[in-house]
Motif scaffolding. Structure first.
Motif, PDB file in Angstrom:
ATOM      1  N   HIS A 128       0.853  -1.188   0.000  1.00  0.00           N
ATOM      2  CA  HIS A 128       0.000   0.000   0.000  1.00  0.00           C
ATOM      3  C   HIS A 128       0.885   1.232   0.000  1.00  0.00           C
ATOM      4  CE1 HIS A 128       1.219  -0.306   4.208  1.00  0.00           C
ATOM      5  NE2 HIS A 128       0.965   0.994   4.309  1.00  0.00           N
ATOM      6  N   ASP A 141       0.661   5.248   1.758  1.00  0.00           N
ATOM      7  CA  ASP A 141      -0.126   5.918   2.786  1.00  0.00           C
ATOM      8  C   ASP A 141      -0.904   7.070   2.145  1.00  0.00           C
ATOM      9  OD1 ASP A 141       0.995   4.114   4.547  1.00  0.00           O
ATOM     10  OD2 ASP A 141       2.517   5.504   5.285  1.00  0.00           O
ATOM     11  N   HIS A 143       4.777   0.225   0.028  1.00  0.00           N
ATOM     12  CA  HIS A 143       5.532  -0.550   1.010  1.00  0.00           C
ATOM     13  C   HIS A 143       4.648  -1.651   1.584  1.00  0.00           C
ATOM     14  CE1 HIS A 143       3.688   2.978   2.916  1.00  0.00           C
ATOM     15  NE2 HIS A 143       3.618   2.302   4.050  1.00  0.00           N
ATOM     16  N   PHE A 161       0.329   9.357  10.938  1.00  0.00           N
ATOM     17  CA  PHE A 161      -0.049   9.821   9.607  1.00  0.00           C
ATOM     18  C   PHE A 161      -0.585  11.236   9.708  1.00  0.00           C
ATOM     19  CE2 PHE A 161      -1.423   5.291   9.865  1.00  0.00           C
ATOM     20  CZ  PHE A 161      -0.559   4.744   8.929  1.00  0.00           C
TER      21      PHE A 161
HETATM   22 FE   LIG Z   1       2.084   2.408   5.508  1.00  0.00          FE
END
Ligand SMILES: [Fe+2]
Ligand SMILES: O=C(O)CCC(=O)C(=O)O
Length: 354
Positions: free
Chosen positions: A229, A231, A286, A302
């Motif tokens: 995925h 982010d 990643h 995040f």
């Molecule tokens: Fe991630």
């Protein structure tokens, strides 16, 4: 004992329970044949290690060049001298470890599913399961909103260990400063106004802490800790277990291990930054592989923008020769698309490319 043994005969609620109960991961966790053929755990040899950037020296041209090279090559870098005290990092990691070591019933107090049904973004648990063919990750997580500060939902914040809340509060007060430093440095690298990216962050901008717990897995060749995925936000500050590796980053279709040193952060760009910088620096794909013997922990913070913010390439990066490469979208719509695609293992940002 009897009660918990009984519960285990039903569908286990967390991977931690599952790992303690089974010798073979259930089929819902097994990656498709084509992923397994490529080798799930094997990684390619890096020509050069991922750069370690000294954040206290980013005003020096050579350190800024290192950051540029890392972002161009990997979309991520390791950071030292980031201003987060080592003792605070250690306290954060121990509080996280203690949280996951508690009995199921204690952790369930922070559950992300209320009465086994409606799924909430915040809390302890796993991903929402929407389709039968969704392949599950070998991890449990505790997901907490940390920004905006006045929207923190303390009902989901662990009250045990007792230090947890204060430590997370302190930790995220430091990571926020790191976020701004990096966003300013990137704006300078791109010759934009130094505050261009920071100015996209209103006092309603989002920030989430995701504590990941990966139990030992009997079949690292069949199962992933976290599927490939990228982010979704602007930038992610990742603090990973220095003793147990597992994080891998993709480049030109190959996977490479991200090796960390104690007390360094792994900082990666996320999709909103890729859009805003018009694809000059990418948000890296990643994944996390599992370990047969050891548990592993990580903490990702995040940072995003506010739901109403329109994501679009910075006007200062566009001209006749450099047209926009991404369509505009409001962050709240982006997040909806992101979660849908994440569960299916695809990337929403691909659908925005012009
Ligand atoms: Fe991630
Ligand atoms: O556990 C890790 O090293 C990575 C976690 C991650 O990529 C995430 O939480 O988005």
């Amino acid at each position: 004992m009897a009660a918990s043994a009984e519960r285990l005969t039903m569908v286990p609620k967390t991977v931690q329970e599952l790992a303690a109960a089974v010798e073979e991961p259930p089929s819902r966790y097994v990656r498709p044949e084509q992923d397994r053929q490529a080798g799930l755990v094997a990684a390619d040899e890096m020509q050069e290690p991922i750069p370690l950037v000294d954040l206290s020296r980013l005003t020096d041209a050579d350190e800024a060049d290192k950051l540029r090279a890392a972002l161009q090559t990997w979309g991520l870098f390791l950071a030292t001298n980031h201003g987060i005290e080592h003792a605070l990092m250690d306290a954060m990691m121990s509080a996280s470890r203690e949280f996951f070591r508690q009995p199921f019933e204690e952790k369930q107090k922070c559950s992300n599913s209320v009465e086994g049904k409606p799924f909430e973004v915040e809390g302890y648990g796993n991903d929402k399961e929407t389709t039968e063919d969704q392949i599950l990750d070998w991890n449990d997580r505790l997901h907490l909103r940390v920004e905006p500060e006045d929207e923190r939902n303390f009902a989901k914040w662990p009250s045990r260990p007792e230090s947890f809340r204060d430590v997370l509060h302190e930790y995220t007060s430091r990571t926020k400063r790191v976020r701004d430093l990096i966003l300013r440095s990137i704006a300078k690298l791109l010759e934009l106004d130094e505050d261009y990216f920071v100015n996209q962050i209103s006092d309603k901008a989002s920030g989430f802490a995701r504590f990941n717990y990966y139990p030992p897995c009997p079949r690292p060749d069949h199962v992933l800790g976290l599927k490939p995925h990228s982010d979704g936000g602007l930038i992610t500050l990742l603090f990973v277990d220095e003793e147990v590796g597992g994080l891998q980053v993709q480049r030109d279709g190959k996977w490479y291990n991200v090796l960390v040193k104690p007390h360094t952060l792994v900082i990666n760009l996320a999709d909103c930054m890729e859009i805003m910088n018009n694809g000059i620096f990418r948000s890296p794909v990643h994944r996390v592989v599992t370990n047969i013997q050891k548990e592993r922990l990580s903490l990702a913070v995040f940072y995003g923008v506010d739901g109403e913010t329109v994501l679009e390439p910075a006007p200062g990066l566009l001209d006749d020769k450099r047209p926009p490469r991404y369509r505009k979208i409001e962050f709240k719509d982006f997040v909806l698309g992101l979660f849908e695609h994440f569960r299916q293992g695809t990337r929403f940002i691909e659908t925005l490319k012009i």
